[in-house]
Motif scaffolding. Structure first.
Motif, PDB file in Angstrom:
ATOM      1  N   GLN A   4       0.811  -1.209   0.000  1.00  0.00           N
ATOM      2  CA  GLN A   4       0.000   0.000   0.000  1.00  0.00           C
ATOM      3  C   GLN A   4       0.851   1.269   0.000  1.00  0.00           C
ATOM      4  O   GLN A   4       0.327   2.353  -0.194  1.00  0.00           O
ATOM      5  N   GLN A   6       2.957   4.202  -1.211  1.00  0.00           N
ATOM      6  CA  GLN A   6       3.035   4.851  -2.516  1.00  0.00           C
ATOM      7  C   GLN A   6       3.781   6.176  -2.406  1.00  0.00           C
ATOM      8  O   GLN A   6       3.935   6.736  -1.318  1.00  0.00           O
ATOM      9  N   ASN A  64      -0.135  -2.157 -11.475  1.00  0.00           N
ATOM     10  CA  ASN A  64       0.013  -2.243 -10.020  1.00  0.00           C
ATOM     11  C   ASN A  64       0.974  -3.343  -9.584  1.00  0.00           C
ATOM     12  O   ASN A  64       1.182  -3.540  -8.385  1.00  0.00           O
ATOM     13  N   GLU A 136       8.145   4.180   0.486  1.00  0.00           N
ATOM     14  CA  GLU A 136       7.651   5.559   0.620  1.00  0.00           C
ATOM     15  C   GLU A 136       8.656   6.421   1.380  1.00  0.00           C
ATOM     16  O   GLU A 136       8.919   7.573   1.004  1.00  0.00           O
ATOM     17  N   HIS A 207       4.331   1.293  -7.187  1.00  0.00           N
ATOM     18  CA  HIS A 207       4.106   2.067  -5.961  1.00  0.00           C
ATOM     19  C   HIS A 207       3.877   3.546  -6.237  1.00  0.00           C
ATOM     20  O   HIS A 207       3.710   4.323  -5.294  1.00  0.00           O
ATOM     21  N   SER A 209       1.707   6.610  -7.160  1.00  0.00           N
ATOM     22  CA  SER A 209       0.268   6.850  -7.012  1.00  0.00           C
ATOM     23  C   SER A 209      -0.371   7.365  -8.299  1.00  0.00           C
ATOM     24  O   SER A 209      -1.525   7.045  -8.583  1.00  0.00           O
ATOM     25  N   LYS A 211      -0.413   6.852 -11.787  1.00  0.00           N
ATOM     26  CA  LYS A 211       0.025   5.892 -12.806  1.00  0.00           C
ATOM     27  C   LYS A 211       0.092   6.503 -14.209  1.00  0.00           C
ATOM     28  O   LYS A 211       0.972   6.159 -15.005  1.00  0.00           O
TER      29      LYS A 211
END
Length: 370
Positions: A4, A6, A64, A136, A207, A209, A211
């Motif tokens: 999760q 990002q 993803n 991140e 990762h 966000s 795309k």
């Protein structure tokens, strides 16, 4: 939890720039082409951009997914899983090489009486702490380091020009021996390092966000940093000339040692040392995290549980090479012959498999409709 995490498109741009820069400008890559080394760098950069087109095409099939999942998507669960594990081990090996570089170059140029194992342990411990926090946090750290890198290189370039050290005639005559020395310098060495290392971003693209912006950001970032690397390559040649640049372990360090302004501004070694540590740390941490992510994707094991085992493997492997001469020989004569498998061979195979699957699906769809 790790999946999760990002980061944004601007952080991606900075990550690409700082990762590709790494420690590259500190050395005079492609020096076998002598005064045409900068042309060899330019040719390799163009070829590297073509490789990035392939990487982004593969990524778009599963936006993803990480590289481990992409291997399984294209080659199946078992063959793809095996290929992903081998690639993950290779990323750990690449990270290890940078750890060893930190140890060797620090003891050689800065801390002569400090044991290498201490220096390597410290840099890897910082990278392991970063890795434990995830991709991140890596992106945020590099975002904080980016202004330091930018200002340091700007300062070095400015002072070198004001010192009157630049002699453009060092780049002449151009292509004195024709194009072959340039091509031999560019392929595979310069393509593999640094431009082929963009393959690691197949692990990280999932990762990001935003795309839709990945392709545009990646292309522009890579073009910008490629031009910078070509410029730095030419700058070192203009100051040292091809013969001296070839003999010097850290050409950029030698360049800044020549800077003398107003009889008081000198000894800028600390700036180059700072750039060396930042560049190698970014490479170590990024490759380390990419290896963890790939193993986690293939095995299903928790990301956090893999941080210490892979870190321990990297640290242990950094002692396998008995000395720096052997380390360089392995890197230049062995590693650069193997790495095209991961940077070119497997991505091309994935591209071909994906095209075949697409046409087969289209053919089946057409047959069913009739």
């Amino acid at each position: 939890m790790q999946q999760q995490q990002q980061f944004g498109k601007y952080q991606l741009a900075i990550l690409i720039i700082v990762f590709l820069i790494g420690s590259t400008p500190l050395f005079e890559l492609g020096i076998t082409a002598k005064q045409d080394a900068w042309i060899a760098m330019l040719v390799a950069a163009a070829a590297g951009l073509l490789l990035t087109v392939i990487y982004l095409t593969i990524h778009k099939r599963a936006p993803n997914a990480g590289l481990g999942d992409l291997y399984k998507y294209h080659f199946g669960r078992y063959i793809g899983g095996f290929a992903a594990m081998v690639h993950a081990l290779w990323l750990s090996y690449e990270s290890m090489r940078n750890v060893r570089d930190v140890g060797e170059l620090t003891t050689m140029a800065l801390l002569n009486f400090t044991p290498k194992w201490v220096v390597m342990l410290l840099i890897l411990a910082v990278a392991a702490y970063t890795a434990s926090k995830g991709v991140e946090v890596l992106a945020r750290i590099i975002q904080l380091l980016f202004p330091v890198v930018l200002f340091s290189y700007f300062l070095v370039i400015l002072l070198v020009f004001f010192s009157g050290l630049v002699k453009v005639n060092q780049l002449l005559p151009m292509m004195e021996n024709g194009p072959m020395p340039i091509l031999k310098a560019a392929f595979p060495n310069l393509l593999a390092f640094p431009f082929g290392q963009m393959v690691v971003f197949l692990v990280l693209f999932g990762h990001v966000s935003e795309k839709k912006s990945i392709s545009k950001v990646t292309y522009w970032s890579q073009i910008g940093v490629s031009l910078f690397l070509v410029f730095m390559n030419a700058l070192i040649l203009c100051v040292l000339g091809p013969e001296l640049a070839d003999l010097t372990t850290l050409p950029l360090l030698h360049v800044v040692q020549l800077v003398r302004l107003a009889n008081f501004l000198e000894r800028l070694d600390v700036v180059v040392t700072l750039l060396l540590f930042i560049g190698l740390f970014v490479k170590i941490a990024t490759l380390y995290i990419a290896s963890i992510l790939m193993v986690s994707e293939v095995t299903g094991w928790s990301y956090r549980t893999l941080v210490f085992p892979i870190g321990a493997l990297i640290y242990a492997a950094s002692f396998l090479e008995p000395n720096y001469t052997y380390h360089n020989w392995i890197g230049l004569d062995i590693t650069l012959k193997i790495v095209p498998i991961f940077q070119i061979g497997l991505p091309l195979l994935m591209l071909a498999v994906g095209i075949r699957k697409k046409y087969r699906a289209a053919a089946l769809g057409g047959a069913q409709s009739t």
